[in-house]
Design a protein around this motif. Structure first.
Motif, PDB file in Angstrom:
ATOM      1  N   TYR A  92      -2.775  -0.978  -5.045  1.00  0.00           N
ATOM      2  CA  TYR A  92      -3.006  -0.578  -3.662  1.00  0.00           C
ATOM      3  C   TYR A  92      -1.889  -1.192  -2.816  1.00  0.00           C
ATOM      4  O   TYR A  92      -1.550  -2.372  -2.989  1.00  0.00           O
ATOM      5  CB  TYR A  92      -4.360  -1.082  -3.163  1.00  0.00           C
ATOM      6  CG  TYR A  92      -5.552  -0.471  -3.861  1.00  0.00           C
ATOM      7  CD1 TYR A  92      -6.262   0.574  -3.275  1.00  0.00           C
ATOM      8  CD2 TYR A  92      -5.971  -0.939  -5.110  1.00  0.00           C
ATOM      9  CE1 TYR A  92      -7.365   1.137  -3.914  1.00  0.00           C
ATOM     10  CE2 TYR A  92      -7.065  -0.377  -5.756  1.00  0.00           C
ATOM     11  CZ  TYR A  92      -7.755   0.655  -5.151  1.00  0.00           C
ATOM     12  OH  TYR A  92      -8.839   1.218  -5.786  1.00  0.00           O
ATOM     13  N   PHE A  93      -1.335  -0.409  -1.895  1.00  0.00           N
ATOM     14  CA  PHE A  93      -0.215  -0.933  -1.117  1.00  0.00           C
ATOM     15  C   PHE A  93      -0.110  -0.225   0.228  1.00  0.00           C
ATOM     16  O   PHE A  93      -0.619   0.889   0.415  1.00  0.00           O
ATOM     17  CB  PHE A  93       1.101  -0.802  -1.893  1.00  0.00           C
ATOM     18  CG  PHE A  93       1.392   0.572  -2.433  1.00  0.00           C
ATOM     19  CD1 PHE A  93       2.212   1.449  -1.743  1.00  0.00           C
ATOM     20  CD2 PHE A  93       0.847   0.984  -3.640  1.00  0.00           C
ATOM     21  CE1 PHE A  93       2.489   2.709  -2.246  1.00  0.00           C
ATOM     22  CE2 PHE A  93       1.116   2.247  -4.154  1.00  0.00           C
ATOM     23  CZ  PHE A  93       1.934   3.113  -3.455  1.00  0.00           C
ATOM     24  N   CYS A  94       0.543  -0.913   1.156  1.00  0.00           N
ATOM     25  CA  CYS A  94       0.807  -0.379   2.491  1.00  0.00           C
ATOM     26  C   CYS A  94       2.306  -0.149   2.626  1.00  0.00           C
ATOM     27  O   CYS A  94       3.106  -1.031   2.302  1.00  0.00           O
ATOM     28  CB  CYS A  94       0.327  -1.365   3.561  1.00  0.00           C
ATOM     29  SG  CYS A  94       0.633  -0.828   5.265  1.00  0.00           S
ATOM     30  N   HIS A  95       2.686   1.039   3.090  1.00  0.00           N
ATOM     31  CA  HIS A  95       4.080   1.377   3.339  1.00  0.00           C
ATOM     32  C   HIS A  95       4.312   1.551   4.835  1.00  0.00           C
ATOM     33  O   HIS A  95       3.501   2.185   5.522  1.00  0.00           O
ATOM     34  CB  HIS A  95       4.454   2.696   2.652  1.00  0.00           C
ATOM     35  CG  HIS A  95       4.924   2.533   1.251  1.00  0.00           C
ATOM     36  ND1 HIS A  95       5.226   3.604   0.438  1.00  0.00           N
ATOM     37  CD2 HIS A  95       5.169   1.418   0.507  1.00  0.00           C
ATOM     38  CE1 HIS A  95       5.625   3.161  -0.743  1.00  0.00           C
ATOM     39  NE2 HIS A  95       5.588   1.845  -0.724  1.00  0.00           N
ATOM     40  N   ILE A 134       0.902 -10.136   9.617  1.00  0.00           N
ATOM     41  CA  ILE A 134       0.931  -9.045  10.598  1.00  0.00           C
ATOM     42  C   ILE A 134       0.297  -7.792  10.005  1.00  0.00           C
ATOM     43  O   ILE A 134      -0.514  -7.112  10.643  1.00  0.00           O
ATOM     44  CB  ILE A 134       2.371  -8.750  11.051  1.00  0.00           C
ATOM     45  CG1 ILE A 134       2.962  -9.950  11.778  1.00  0.00           C
ATOM     46  CG2 ILE A 134       2.394  -7.526  11.976  1.00  0.00           C
ATOM     47  CD1 ILE A 134       4.427  -9.785  12.124  1.00  0.00           C
ATOM     48  N   ILE A 135       0.661  -7.482   8.763  1.00  0.00           N
ATOM     49  CA  ILE A 135       0.097  -6.292   8.119  1.00  0.00           C
ATOM     50  C   ILE A 135      -1.406  -6.454   7.918  1.00  0.00           C
ATOM     51  O   ILE A 135      -2.196  -5.547   8.219  1.00  0.00           O
ATOM     52  CB  ILE A 135       0.803  -6.016   6.782  1.00  0.00           C
ATOM     53  CG1 ILE A 135       2.275  -5.651   7.034  1.00  0.00           C
ATOM     54  CG2 ILE A 135       0.100  -4.893   6.019  1.00  0.00           C
ATOM     55  CD1 ILE A 135       3.101  -5.472   5.777  1.00  0.00           C
ATOM     56  N   ASN A 136      -1.818  -7.616   7.435  1.00  0.00           N
ATOM     57  CA  ASN A 136      -3.230  -7.833   7.113  1.00  0.00           C
ATOM     58  C   ASN A 136      -4.114  -7.993   8.342  1.00  0.00           C
ATOM     59  O   ASN A 136      -5.309  -7.682   8.296  1.00  0.00           O
ATOM     60  CB  ASN A 136      -3.372  -9.065   6.218  1.00  0.00           C
ATOM     61  CG  ASN A 136      -2.954  -8.791   4.786  1.00  0.00           C
ATOM     62  OD1 ASN A 136      -3.280  -7.753   4.225  1.00  0.00           O
ATOM     63  ND2 ASN A 136      -2.205  -9.713   4.192  1.00  0.00           N
ATOM     64  N   ARG A 137      -3.542  -8.466   9.454  1.00  0.00           N
ATOM     65  CA  ARG A 137      -4.365  -8.746  10.633  1.00  0.00           C
ATOM     66  C   ARG A 137      -4.186  -7.749  11.771  1.00  0.00           C
ATOM     67  O   ARG A 137      -5.116  -7.536  12.558  1.00  0.00           O
ATOM     68  CB  ARG A 137      -4.065 -10.159  11.146  1.00  0.00           C
ATOM     69  CG  ARG A 137      -4.420 -11.250  10.151  1.00  0.00           C
ATOM     70  CD  ARG A 137      -4.175 -12.634  10.728  1.00  0.00           C
ATOM     71  NE  ARG A 137      -4.475 -13.682   9.762  1.00  0.00           N
ATOM     72  CZ  ARG A 137      -4.438 -14.981  10.038  1.00  0.00           C
ATOM     73  NH1 ARG A 137      -4.112 -15.397  11.251  1.00  0.00           N
ATOM     74  NH2 ARG A 137      -4.720 -15.866   9.096  1.00  0.00           N
ATOM     75  N   ALA A 138      -2.997  -7.153  11.878  1.00  0.00           N
ATOM     76  CA  ALA A 138      -2.736  -6.258  13.009  1.00  0.00           C
ATOM     77  C   ALA A 138      -2.674  -4.790  12.614  1.00  0.00           C
ATOM     78  O   ALA A 138      -2.888  -3.920  13.458  1.00  0.00           O
ATOM     79  CB  ALA A 138      -1.424  -6.653  13.702  1.00  0.00           C
TER      80      ALA A 138
END
Length: 285
Positions: A92-95, A134-138
């Protein structure tokens, strides 16, 4: 924004797009799941990518960039890069996809250099607690379909790009042939003028006069450097500032419109809704 070969490559191996939001201005965020034993390649995607792995394990299989990454690992993939990947365990990933024009604008502001010659460094499986936070919280906890979150998401993505550039630096693109455009000095002068006088006359003629160029040549060179026309650039800056003022809720909508250079409150409201999907008054309700 076209997310080109990265999305196509992922879809081609059966990866599942969990959600995606196009934030405009050359910025898109996507969340994916890819499955064990998938093998895929990205070839010259045409946009930059910041990637954070949330779960699973993946191997990169390129000379000089081979390695294995898992949860918490970050990757930077430049617009002109090539890479090959093998998923070892469902991942699982965020781009974050960033257009070249958006990258050029931010890189030029930070490094005060002709950013048209620069590209994102190619880095695999590095750690950066600040960027991951930033990715995980915002980014990940927010509802991407909610129009009022769009500016927050865009600001978070820009902050991530600036942070990775600050720590890792941009590199000179080997595929770029320099063509005519504004110098870093002139671009900085123009952006500072726009931000300092949003309520004033920001016509093409005035901006061109600041650089000593004809309106025609200034417009052509400005777009060649930023990827946007001067009018579109000014409009985006006015709306971004207006959004923050509206969200603060301390002045009337009429005052916001005047302070940000909109001719009438009605024009402001229509432009605001077209950009953010909701009216200024509805955002305050």
């Amino acid at each position: 924004m076209q997310t080109g070969s990265i999305s196509s490559a992922l879809e081609g191996v059966g990866a599942k797009l969990l959600r995606q939001v196009d934030l405009g201005g050359g910025l898109t965020i996507a969340q994916w799941r890819n499955f064990a034993n998938s093998r895929l390649s990205y070839r010259d995607p045409g946009h930059h990518t910041v990637s954070l792995y949330l779960d699973g394990t993946v191997r990169r299989m390129d000379r000089g960039q081979c390695g294995i990454g898992s949860s918490g690992a970050l990757c930077l993939l430049p617009a002109d890069g090539d890479s090959t990947w093998h998923v070892l365990r469902d991942v699982y990933f965020c781009h974050i996809y960033i257009s070249q024009s958006r990258f050029q604008r931010l890189a030029g502001e930070v490094f005060d250099r002709d950013s048209r010659t620069l590209t994102l460094p190619d880095l695999s499986f590095f750690s950066d607690g600040f960027v991951a936070d930033i990715i995980n919280r915002a980014i990940l906890p927010n509802d991407w379909s909610e129009s009022t979150n769009r500016l927050l998401l865009a600001q978070a993505a820009d902050l991530i790009l600036l942070e990775v550039l600050r720590k890792n630096g941009p590199v000179r693109s080997s595929n770029f042939v320099l063509q005519g455009g504004l110098s870093p000095h002139n671009l900085k002068r123009i952006t500072q003028l726009i931000d300092a006088d949003l309520a004033g006359d920001l016509s093409l003629d005035r901006l061109a006069a600041e650089t000593g160029l004809s309106s025609y040549h200034f417009a052509r060179m400005f777009k060649g450097t930023t990827g946007q026309t001067p009018h579109r650039f000014v409009q985006e800056r006015r709306l971004a500032v207006a959004y923050e003022i509206v969200r603060a809720g301390k002045v009337s909508i009429t005052e916001v419109a005047a302070a940000c250079g909109f001719s009438t409150p009605a024009h402001f409201a229509a432009s605001f809704k077209a950009k953010f999907g909701t009216s200024p008054s509805a955002m305050r309700a």
